[in-house]
Design an enzyme around this catalytic site. Structure first.
Site, PDB file in Angstrom:
ATOM      1  CD  GLN A 113      36.470  41.205  40.768  1.00  0.00           C
ATOM      2  OE1 GLN A 113      35.927  41.527  41.814  1.00  0.00           O
ATOM      3  NE2 GLN A 113      37.304  42.008  40.139  1.00  0.00           N
ATOM      4  CG  ASP A 126      31.074  46.927  40.728  1.00  0.00           C
ATOM      5  OD1 ASP A 126      31.836  47.524  41.514  1.00  0.00           O
ATOM      6  OD2 ASP A 126      31.296  45.780  40.314  1.00  0.00           O
ATOM      7  CE  LYS A 184      35.966  44.248  44.724  1.00  0.00           C
ATOM      8  NZ  LYS A 184      35.804  43.938  43.298  1.00  0.00           N
TER       9      LYS A 184
END
Length: 303
Positions: A98, A121, A54
């Site tokens: 994460q 997200d 990312k």
């Protein structure tokens, strides 16, 4: 019949190119550079690899990446303090924690703390709630399901009126994918561990999104001829020699592994009309859609 392979790598590159061009135009117009903050708790190898990908994507697309590695034993209080600081930082447009988090941390509480305008997200209960409601739109759609629908559309698959089956009911992929399919006017069935006669259900499906986390579970004869199959699964299984013995790595001396999906690809491609490979299917789309969401976040916060 041999299925048309849906090239997720090529389609993801198209999305990335579009995002890169928009970021460059935004900066040329004197506006802020989109910024993504990544929070990595602990030193899980797979999580660190995903975060690294990312960060690399941000650099390639002209965005800023703010990485925050924290120890695995960080307290709930300290992690929440970090999230609040990132919420307040105007340079940070998107926040990505994460997952999974260590067991002593309250994952739901951490995700709820992320500002809805920075929830790139798409995991916020508010964003997911809006996705579930008719006539309302979330600010951000979860990246992997977003990528699945994008792949279907790019392949020219008709979603409207189709019978669609989603294998798996996770908050990250299964449930949002089902909600997105409903928004696209498909008739949706969600299959899970308690579903009776899973092969029978799948044989009625024009579209299958497999996200159940079991290597090569879906067999070719479970599929309706001509169905579109999107395989979200990423599973490591031993590589085998022709005699059935494991292939041993000369470097490590350990058995080598290969990545496979939740669908038996070799069988399925002879029945399906469209299919994504693993790797090279859904995976690249997840990061491309994260970059797209981060740009959107910057446009919302600093138009």
């Amino acid at each position: 019949m041999t299925a048309q392979i849906i090239d997720g790598t090529a389609i993801a590159q198209k999305v990335r190119d579009e995002v890169k061009a928009k970021v460059a135009a935004r900066i040329a117009a004197g506006k802020s550079q989109p910024g993504l903050a990544t929070v990595l708790v602990g030193d899980r190898v797979d999580s660190a690899a995903y975060v690294g990908m990312k960060q690399k994507a941000c650099a390639e697309l002209g965005m800023t990446s703010y990485h925050h590695p924290v120890p695995a034993d960080i307290s709930q209080e300290d992690l929440e303090k970090l999230i609040k600081e990132l919420n307040a930082d105007p340079k940070v447009n998107g926040i990505l924690v994460q997952l999974p988090l260590p067991s002593h941390l309250d994952e739901e509480r951490v995700l709820q703390l992320i500002s809805i305008e920075k929830d790139v997200d798409g995991f916020s209960p508010i964003n997911l709630g809006r996705l579930a409601q008719k006539g309302r739109e979330p600010l951000f759609v979860p990246c992997t399901p977003f990528g699945c629908i994008y792949l279907l559309k790019e392949a020219g698959v008709t979603i409207k009126g189709a019978n669609a089956v989603v294998l798996g009911r996770s908050n990250i992929v299964g449930m949002p994918a089902a909600l997105l399919l409903v928004k696209e006017d498909a008739t949706v069935t969600v299959v899970h561990s308690r579903t009776k006669d899973i092969p029978g259900v799948l044989r009625q499906a024009d579209i299958v999104i497999a996200a159940i986390g079991r290597a090569e579970m879906v067999r070719g004869d479970w599929l309706k001829p001509g169905a579109a199959v999107i395989d979200v699964g990423i599973n490591g299984i031993p590589m085998l020699n022709p005699d059935g013995t494991p292939v041993i790595s000369q470097k490590t001396g350990k058995p080598r592994q290969k990545l496979v999906g939740d669908v038996n690809y070799e069988e399925a491609k002879e029945v399906a009309g469209f299919i994504t490979p693993v790797p090279g299917g859904v995976g690249p789309m997840t990061i491309a859609m994260l970059m797209n969401n981060t740009l959107r976040a910057a446009e919302i916060q600093q138009p």
